[in-house]
Structure formats: structure tokens, C-alpha cells
Design an enzyme around this catalytic site. Structure first.
Site, mmCIF file in Angstrom:
data_model
loop_
_atom_site.group_PDB
_atom_site.id
_atom_site.type_symbol
_atom_site.label_atom_id
_atom_site.label_comp_id
_atom_site.label_asym_id
_atom_site.label_seq_id
_atom_site.Cartn_x
_atom_site.Cartn_y
_atom_site.Cartn_z
ATOM 1 C CB SER A 158 52.854 78.139 2.846
ATOM 2 O OG SER A 158 52.008 77.534 3.791
HETATM 3 N N1 SAH Z 1 50.711 79.330 7.878
HETATM 4 C C1 SAH Z 1 51.930 78.755 8.389
HETATM 5 C C2 SAH Z 1 52.273 77.400 7.786
HETATM 6 C C3 SAH Z 1 51.241 76.396 8.067
HETATM 7 S S1 SAH Z 1 51.703 74.698 7.974
HETATM 8 C C4 SAH Z 1 53.084 79.727 8.238
HETATM 9 O O1 SAH Z 1 52.879 80.822 7.688
HETATM 10 O O2 SAH Z 1 54.167 79.394 8.700
HETATM 11 C C5 SAH Z 1 50.206 74.075 8.653
HETATM 12 C C6 SAH Z 1 50.069 74.230 10.143
HETATM 13 O O3 SAH Z 1 48.752 73.828 10.480
HETATM 14 C C7 SAH Z 1 51.005 73.359 10.945
HETATM 15 O O4 SAH Z 1 51.774 74.158 11.808
HETATM 16 C C8 SAH Z 1 50.059 72.451 11.759
HETATM 17 O O5 SAH Z 1 50.519 72.174 13.059
HETATM 18 C C9 SAH Z 1 48.789 73.274 11.780
HETATM 19 N N2 SAH Z 1 47.527 72.552 12.003
HETATM 20 C C10 SAH Z 1 47.167 71.333 11.528
HETATM 21 N N3 SAH Z 1 45.924 71.036 11.948
HETATM 22 C C11 SAH Z 1 45.484 72.084 12.695
HETATM 23 C C12 SAH Z 1 44.270 72.364 13.403
HETATM 24 N N4 SAH Z 1 43.255 71.501 13.431
HETATM 25 N N5 SAH Z 1 44.171 73.543 14.058
HETATM 26 C C13 SAH Z 1 45.197 74.439 14.051
HETATM 27 N N6 SAH Z 1 46.373 74.217 13.415
HETATM 28 C C14 SAH Z 1 46.508 73.064 12.732
#
Ligand code: SAH
Length: 219
Positions: free
Chosen positions: A65
Site C-alpha cells: 500500500s
Molecule cells: N498490507 C500489505 C499490502 C496488502 S495488498 C503490505 O503491507 O504489503 C492486499 C493483500 O491482501 C494481498 O496480498 C492479497 O493477497 C491479500 N488478500 C486478499 N484477500 C485475502 C483474504 N481473504 N485473506 C487474507 N489475505 C487476503
């Protein structure tokens, strides 16, 4: 000034121009954003852009993000040292590292097992021993370590799953992007005396939350 990592000057510049300048005032959040080495959380070819004002690709078609969004969500979580925190959507592990840097015990869950493994190895290598990364669907939380003082959801959903909300401790704060696939706002839900109060913050655009409590195929 003692530099604790080679990009700390860039980290301080990022905090001054992108985060403090946009109104984030919690000094503990600002300090953590200075100290966590963001360049370690992006692929090598993204290192020059690691401190830029935008999300970046981290492989597997996912992103880390934008720094400001991490700061705004962390400030909204009103984290206290010693809090137990859950992050849903661990991605690179950066948001989890910020929470750990501020003194929380962090459980982070990531649905992509490859990213989860990379985040686990990265956080261990960087010495973030108070973070545990799980591979799996976190859209309905992680009941194993519930309840949590803080829950941060780093992917967007049409609503906050009641199951996830049920894992919030009394006095706890849940921060999540909620809305349509293209447009969401960050909401902060606080549990007080069993009652939930809702605050709305910035507009945002996050990757869709998948899994049971997220967007279903065809929605
Ligand atoms: N917080 C992260 C960026 C998140 S991007 C950082 O600091 O780098 C969003 C992430 O959510 C992605 O990696 C995606 O694979 C994950 N995601 C999507 N749906 C999800 C779910 N149901 N449970 C866990 N992770 C999930």
C-alpha cells in the site's frame, strides 16, 4: 543523527513530505514509519521507488500500500504498546512490521501462500520476532488468537464480516476499506460496552478482499 538503515534519510523525507504534511500527527506512527526499512519490503527492481508516494507491485499481481494509507490506517487504529493486533492481507509484511515496530504482538494472515512465506522470511530476517504470519483466508479473521485490540484489513470488501467484528476485543478498533470494487472509504469500528461505533476516514482504493467474507466470484 544516527542512521539505522541506509535509506533512513529517504524514510524521513517520505514521512515529512507525504505523511506529516497530510496531517498525520501521531508521533509513534511517524517514528515507526521512519524506522521500518520499506525498501526491504519491495522486490529489488522497485528499490529506487520504495519511498515514493504510491503503492508498488510486490509480485503475484499484488501491491504494497501507499505509505500515507498505511500511516492513516495505523493512526486510526490507536495502537498501544502491548496490544494484540491482527492484519488481514499481509502482502509484503510492511503494515505488520509497522505495528510490531510500535510494540504490538501481531498476527498477520495472507491468502497467497507464496507471499505469506516471503513475508514470514523477510520479517524474521529483519528481526521482527513479534509478528507471526499465517497462510490462509483471513476474511473472517483468525479465531486462533482472538480477541484482538486492533484489526487492520488491508484489502477492500463490500462490508465488514460480522465474524471478523466478533474477534474484536472490548475497547478494540477495527480499520478497513469498505465500499465497491472501485471506490472505498476507510472505516474505523470501535467496540465499547458491546456497542459498535463507526467513523469514516479517507476515500481509498484497495485490492479486493477474497474469500468467504470478501468478494465472491461474479459479484
Ligand atoms: N498490507 C500489505 C499490502 C496488502 S495488498 C503490505 O503491507 O504489503 C492486499 C493483500 O491482501 C494481498 O496480498 C492479497 O493477497 C491479500 N488478500 C486478499 N484477500 C485475502 C483474504 N481473504 N485473506 C487474507 N489475505 C487476503
Amino acid at each position: 543523527m544516527i542512521l539505522t538503515h541506509p535509506y533512513e534519510a529517504q524514510g524521513r523525507e517520505m514521512v515529512a513530505t507525504q505523511i506529516r504534511a497530510r496531517g498525520i500527527r501521531d508521533e509513534r506512527v511517524l517514528e515507526a514509519m521512519c524506522l521500518v526499512p520499506r525498501h526491504e519490503f519491495v522486490p529489488a527492481d522497485q528499490t529506487p521507488a520504495a519511498y515514493h508516494d504510491r503503492p508498488l507491485p510486490i509480485g503475484e499481481r499484488e501491491t504494497i500500500s501507499q505509505p500515507y494509507m498505511v500511516a492513516a490506517m495505523t493512526q486510526a487504529a490507536r495502537l498501544e504498546p502491548g496490544d494484540k493486533a491482527l492484519e488481514v492481507g499481509a502482502g509484503s509484511g510492511y503494515q505488520a512490521a509497522i505495528l510490531a515496530q510500535m510494540g504490538a504482538t501481531v498476527y498477520a494472515i495472507e491468502i497467497n501462500s507464496h507471499l505469506a512465506q516471503e513475508a514470514r522470511e523477510r520479517l524474521a530476517r529483519l528481526g521482527y520476532t513479534s509478528v507471526e504470519v499465517f497462510a490462509g483466508d483471513g476474511s473472517e479473521g483468525l479465531s486462533l488468537h482472538a480477541p484482538y485490540d486492533v484489526i487492520i484489513v488491508s484489502a477492500a470488501a463490500p462490508r465488514v464480516s460480522p465474524v471478523l467484528l466478533g474477534q474484536l476485543a472490548e475497547g478494540g478498533r477495527l480499520v478497513a476499506p469498505v465500499g465497491t470494487l472501485r471506490h472505498q472509504e476507510v472505516v474505523v469500528l470501535t467496540k465499547d460496552g458491546g456497542q459498535i461505533t463507526t467513523e469514516r476516514l479517507d476515500a481509498c482504493q484497495f485490492i479486493p478482499l477474497r474469500g468467504r467474507g470478501g468478494w465472491q466470484e461474479g459479484q
